[in-house]
Write an enzyme that holds these catalytic residues in place. Structure first.
Site, short mmCIF file in Angstrom:
data_model
loop_
_atom_site.label_atom_id
_atom_site.label_comp_id
_atom_site.label_asym_id
_atom_site.label_seq_id
_atom_site.Cartn_x
_atom_site.Cartn_y
_atom_site.Cartn_z
N TRP A 1 0.80 -1.23 0.00
CA TRP A 1 0.00 0.00 0.00
C TRP A 1 0.84 1.28 0.00
O TRP A 1 0.29 2.38 -0.12
CB TRP A 1 -0.93 0.01 1.21
CG TRP A 1 -2.16 -0.83 1.04
CD1 TRP A 1 -2.49 -1.59 -0.05
CD2 TRP A 1 -3.22 -0.99 1.98
NE1 TRP A 1 -3.70 -2.21 0.16
CE2 TRP A 1 -4.17 -1.86 1.40
CE3 TRP A 1 -3.48 -0.50 3.26
CZ2 TRP A 1 -5.35 -2.23 2.06
CZ3 TRP A 1 -4.63 -0.86 3.91
CH2 TRP A 1 -5.56 -1.72 3.31
N LYS A 2 2.15 1.14 0.20
CA LYS A 2 3.02 2.34 0.26
C LYS A 2 2.45 3.33 1.29
O LYS A 2 1.97 2.89 2.33
CB LYS A 2 3.17 2.94 -1.14
CG LYS A 2 3.55 1.86 -2.16
CD LYS A 2 4.01 2.38 -3.48
CE LYS A 2 4.40 1.20 -4.37
NZ LYS A 2 5.00 1.60 -5.62
N GLU B 1 11.82 2.04 -3.87
CA GLU B 1 11.59 3.39 -3.33
C GLU B 1 12.44 3.61 -2.07
O GLU B 1 12.89 4.73 -1.81
CB GLU B 1 10.09 3.60 -3.04
CG GLU B 1 9.33 3.78 -4.36
CD GLU B 1 7.90 3.29 -4.34
OE1 GLU B 1 7.33 3.10 -3.25
OE2 GLU B 1 7.34 3.09 -5.43
N GLY C 1 4.63 1.84 -10.86
CA GLY C 1 3.78 3.03 -10.81
C GLY C 1 3.73 3.80 -12.11
O GLY C 1 3.26 4.93 -12.15
N SER D 1 3.35 -2.38 -12.01
CA SER D 1 2.13 -2.16 -12.80
C SER D 1 1.32 -3.43 -13.06
O SER D 1 0.73 -3.58 -14.13
CB SER D 1 2.46 -1.44 -14.11
OG SER D 1 3.00 -0.15 -13.83
N GLY E 1 1.33 -2.65 -6.20
CA GLY E 1 1.17 -1.36 -5.55
C GLY E 1 -0.21 -0.80 -5.81
O GLY E 1 -1.19 -1.13 -5.15
N GLY E 2 -0.30 0.07 -6.83
CA GLY E 2 -1.53 0.81 -7.12
C GLY E 2 -2.80 -0.04 -7.13
O GLY E 2 -3.81 0.33 -6.51
P1 PGA Z 1 2.81 -0.67 -8.83
O1 PGA Z 1 3.87 -0.84 -7.63
O2 PGA Z 1 2.00 -1.95 -8.86
O3 PGA Z 1 1.99 0.52 -8.42
O4 PGA Z 1 3.58 -0.46 -10.07
C1 PGA Z 1 4.52 -2.07 -7.41
C2 PGA Z 1 5.44 -1.95 -6.23
O5 PGA Z 1 6.08 -0.90 -6.06
O6 PGA Z 1 5.57 -2.90 -5.42
#
Ligand code: PGA
Length: 239
Positions: free
Chosen positions: A10-11, A96, A171, A203, A224-225
């Protein structure tokens, strides 16, 4: 056969109230899944997430940890703390963290050892940048990250999950093709002395997860997203 693992990262998104709301929709959507399902929310949401998933097939993880158990380390969280809060997993070395917070292969190794010592299951991330891929350095970058952050684990290597996350695909909406991801996974697998799961990240969405998961060396996804929306991550889990 390696059991598929679908993990959400979820960041820095969602409050405890939003966490509760997410799981009220998400848990029923994936209750029949035979896959391993993990969500890694921000630290402040872990208690709400653990409570909302009690008795379900969804497990909770952290997004980072510090390698000391306790001490004067303002702002840090330890492995035993994560475990005590009900987390079972932890993401380590996400790009990140490497890009914005000074993470190195050496600190990845320290964190992974600490996670294993605490009884957490680490998801250790590796991956190349766009410039590195375009310079033909993908394999050498993966090997450096693997040799520095993962290989020294020795026998404990069998207890981790690896996530291959090409930085240019995170992302950005630019997913690696299943063939590109497979090639990187097969390369990582060739470096591994034991059979561990390798997740793809970058993604991943409901409409591309099946193609990725049909590749022989892709054992799951770190998302992520698309993990922020219950319906969308439900579709990824139930690919
Ligand atoms: P994303 O992120 O699915 O939004 O590209 C993946 C991640 O950073 O683990």
């Amino acid at each position: 056969m390696r059991k598929p693992l679908l993990a959400g990262n979820w960041k820095m998104y969602k409050t405890p109230a939003e966490t509760k709301e997410f799981f009220s929709v998400f848990v029923p959507l994936v209750s029949a899944s035979a896959h391993d399902v993990v969500i890694c929310p921000p630290f402040i949401d872990i208690a709400a997430a653990v409570e909302a998933t009690a008795g379900s097939n969804v497990e909770i993880g952290g997004q980072n940890l510090y390698w000391k158990n306790e001490g004067a380390f303002t702002g840090e969280i330890s492995g035993p703390m994560l475990l005590a809060s009900g987390a079972k997993w932890v993401i380590i070395g996400h790009s990140e963290r490497r890009q914005f917070f000074g993470e190195t292969d050496a600190t990845v190794l320290d964190r992974t050892k600490a996670a294993l010592a605490a009884g957490l299951k680490p998801i250790v991330c590796v991956g190349e940048t766009l410039a590195e891929r375009e310079a033909g350095q993908t394999e050498s970058v993966l090997k450096t990250q693997f040799d520095g952050g993962i290989l020294p684990l020795g026998d404990d290597l069998a207890k981790i999950v690896i996530a291959y996350e090409p930085v240019w695909a995170i992302g950005t909406g630019k997913v690696a093709t299943p063939e590109m991801a497979q090639a990187a996974h097969a390369y990582l697998r060739s470096l591994l002395p034991v059979d561990v799961r390798i997740l793809y990240g970058g993604s991943v969405k409901p409409d591309n997860v099946t193609g990725l998961m049909s590749q022989p060396d892709i054992d799951g996804a770190l998302v992520g997203g698309a993990s922020l929306d219950a319906a969308s991550f439900g579709k990824v889990v139930n690919f």
